[in-house]
Design a protein around this motif. Sequence first.
Motif, PDB file in Angstrom:
ATOM      1  N   ILE A 301       0.795  -1.001   0.052  1.00 13.17           N
ATOM      2  CA  ILE A 301       0.060   0.037   0.021  1.00 13.17           C
ATOM      3  C   ILE A 301       1.093   1.129   0.027  1.00 13.17           C
ATOM      4  CG2 ILE A 301      -1.609   1.263   1.254  1.00 13.17           C
ATOM      5  CD1 ILE A 301      -2.241  -1.663   2.726  1.00 13.17           C
ATOM      6  N   LEU A 302       0.680   2.132  -0.964  1.00 12.06           N
ATOM      7  CA  LEU A 302       1.237   3.239  -1.059  1.00 12.06           C
ATOM      8  C   LEU A 302       0.706   4.382  -0.122  1.00 12.06           C
ATOM      9  CD1 LEU A 302       3.404   5.098  -2.311  1.00 12.06           C
ATOM     10  CD2 LEU A 302       2.027   5.603  -4.266  1.00 12.06           C
ATOM     11  N   VAL A 303       1.735   5.000   0.797  1.00 14.90           N
ATOM     12  CA  VAL A 303       0.939   5.851   1.831  1.00 14.90           C
ATOM     13  C   VAL A 303       2.122   7.097   1.421  1.00 14.90           C
ATOM     14  CG1 VAL A 303       0.347   6.863   3.958  1.00 14.90           C
ATOM     15  CG2 VAL A 303       0.147   4.262   3.576  1.00 14.90           C
ATOM     16  N   HIS A 304       1.356   8.203   0.754  1.00  9.32           N
ATOM     17  CA  HIS A 304       2.039   9.458   0.370  1.00  9.32           C
ATOM     18  C   HIS A 304       2.239  10.395   1.792  1.00  9.32           C
ATOM     19  CE1 HIS A 304       2.353   9.288  -3.487  1.00  9.32           C
ATOM     20  NE2 HIS A 304       1.158   8.883  -3.873  1.00  9.32           N
ATOM     21  N   ARG A 305       3.580  10.578   2.001  1.00  7.53           N
ATOM     22  CA  ARG A 305       3.749  11.366   3.392  1.00  7.53           C
ATOM     23  C   ARG A 305       3.899  12.958   3.218  1.00  7.53           C
ATOM     24  NH1 ARG A 305       6.950   8.013   6.831  1.00  7.53           N
ATOM     25  NH2 ARG A 305       6.855  10.002   8.042  1.00  7.53           N
ATOM     26  N   VAL A 306       4.241  13.434   1.799  1.00 11.52           N
ATOM     27  CA  VAL A 306       4.329  14.703   1.664  1.00 11.52           C
ATOM     28  C   VAL A 306       3.520  14.918   0.414  1.00 11.52           C
ATOM     29  CG1 VAL A 306       6.093  16.352   0.805  1.00 11.52           C
ATOM     30  CG2 VAL A 306       6.674  14.515   2.328  1.00 11.52           C
ATOM     31  N   PRO A 307       2.782  16.289   0.424  1.00 12.36           N
ATOM     32  CA  PRO A 307       1.894  16.593  -0.677  1.00 12.36           C
ATOM     33  C   PRO A 307       2.598  17.077  -1.706  1.00 12.36           C
ATOM     34  CG  PRO A 307       1.866  18.101   1.277  1.00 12.36           C
ATOM     35  CD  PRO A 307       2.684  17.170   1.691  1.00 12.36           C
ATOM     36  N   ALA A 308       2.130  16.966  -3.047  1.00 10.99           N
ATOM     37  CA  ALA A 308       2.670  17.325  -4.420  1.00 10.99           C
ATOM     38  C   ALA A 308       3.026  18.855  -3.839  1.00 10.99           C
ATOM     39  CB  ALA A 308       1.949  17.284  -5.266  1.00 10.99           C
ATOM     40  N   GLY A 309       4.124  19.246  -4.431  1.00 14.19           N
ATOM     41  CA  GLY A 309       4.315  20.705  -4.383  1.00 14.19           C
ATOM     42  C   GLY A 309       5.117  21.096  -3.255  1.00 14.19           C
ATOM     43  N   ARG A 310       5.338  20.533  -2.143  1.00 13.84           N
ATOM     44  CA  ARG A 310       6.014  20.710  -0.867  1.00 13.84           C
ATOM     45  C   ARG A 310       7.549  20.808  -1.234  1.00 13.84           C
ATOM     46  NH1 ARG A 310       4.695  19.569   4.361  1.00 13.84           N
ATOM     47  NH2 ARG A 310       2.614  20.323   3.719  1.00 13.84           N
TER      48      ARG A 310
END
Length: 372
Positions: A301-310
């Motif tokens: 399961i891929l859990v993104h830790r950082v929003p795009a653009g950060r």
Amino acid sequence: MEHRAHPLVMATPGCHRQIDSEHYGPVGQGRKVYIQAALHADEIPAMLVATRLRKHLIELEKANRLQHEIVLVAVANPAGLGQFIMGASSGRFELGSGRNYNRNFPVPHREIAQSVEGALTHDASANLTLIRNAWLKSLSEWQPADEYASIQRTLMLLAHDADIVLDLHCSREAAMHLYTGEDVWEEVEPLSRYLGAEVSLLANDSQGYSFDEALCLLWSHLRSHFGARFPIPNGSVAVTIEHRGQRDVSYEIAEQDATAILDYLVHRGAIAGVANPLPPLRNPATPLAGSEQFYAPSAGILVHRVPAGRRVQAGDELFDIVDPLTGDVLTLTSKTSGVLYMRREIRFVRPGDPLGRVSGAVPIRTGKLLGA
Ligand SMILES: [Zn+2]
């Protein structure tokens, strides 16, 4: 406005497709801007921006403010737009062959160099015309073998003699960013400012031969070929604009992006008027070769830790891969300091699947710089 229809090679009997181009302002009088949307046909934010541009172009034409011809192709890839798999649109690759619609555009610099060699002079603007005529001849003689090639030929025929070429795309989940050539960056920089691009990625030759790259690279190659013997200008300032992520479809964002593009065209003198003040560049341009690309080492399961653009620092944790059978978590960290300008929209990955990209100031990659 003048409408033109460009029939494509039939993929199958009875399947007639065409590309529609809209020509605003002084048509065929020399200076030209070319804008197309959704060459990757499932990149809908780009298409919505095109509809906002159309609305403004109609008004600007009425007000007699168009100094240059402006060509708009709102649906650059009608073949890809018709591709669906079980209800999900799939417009990046031609499904029959697996070819990416935005790769391997021809760059016939050797053929053109040979044909213009005897006629070049020390007049850069005369050389520009000579090279464009040779390119037109080469494109006119191209017999496209299939629908894919006829899309490429049609779009190149429309764009090869444009001073400015804007290819509107979007990414998966992403911040506003753009791709262009190192040789034309100085001229693209104001566009990056107006768009509020978080990242501007530069490469003259990524070996991917995307549409914008082919349009710039021909001139770069000719400059290398002729060296100091003849002045060869940049024929086209060509840019790929990534209008954020695939789900970023809203009137507000589209209007904001269309306004930024029109500001740039006023700034460049293609539209009469006083340009709005240039906002600051959000981040310095970085080499495409400096982007760190992340891939899944295992399934989960891929859990993104950082929003795009950060903005991220080396060592920051970006992605978790969670094993559903054990609950074990594998965390991927950035080796690069830059901006996480795009990340994948999927939430389950297999080994080797791409996850996202962080811009970086120092080149770390060689070979093919553009992904599939
Ligand atoms: Zn695209």
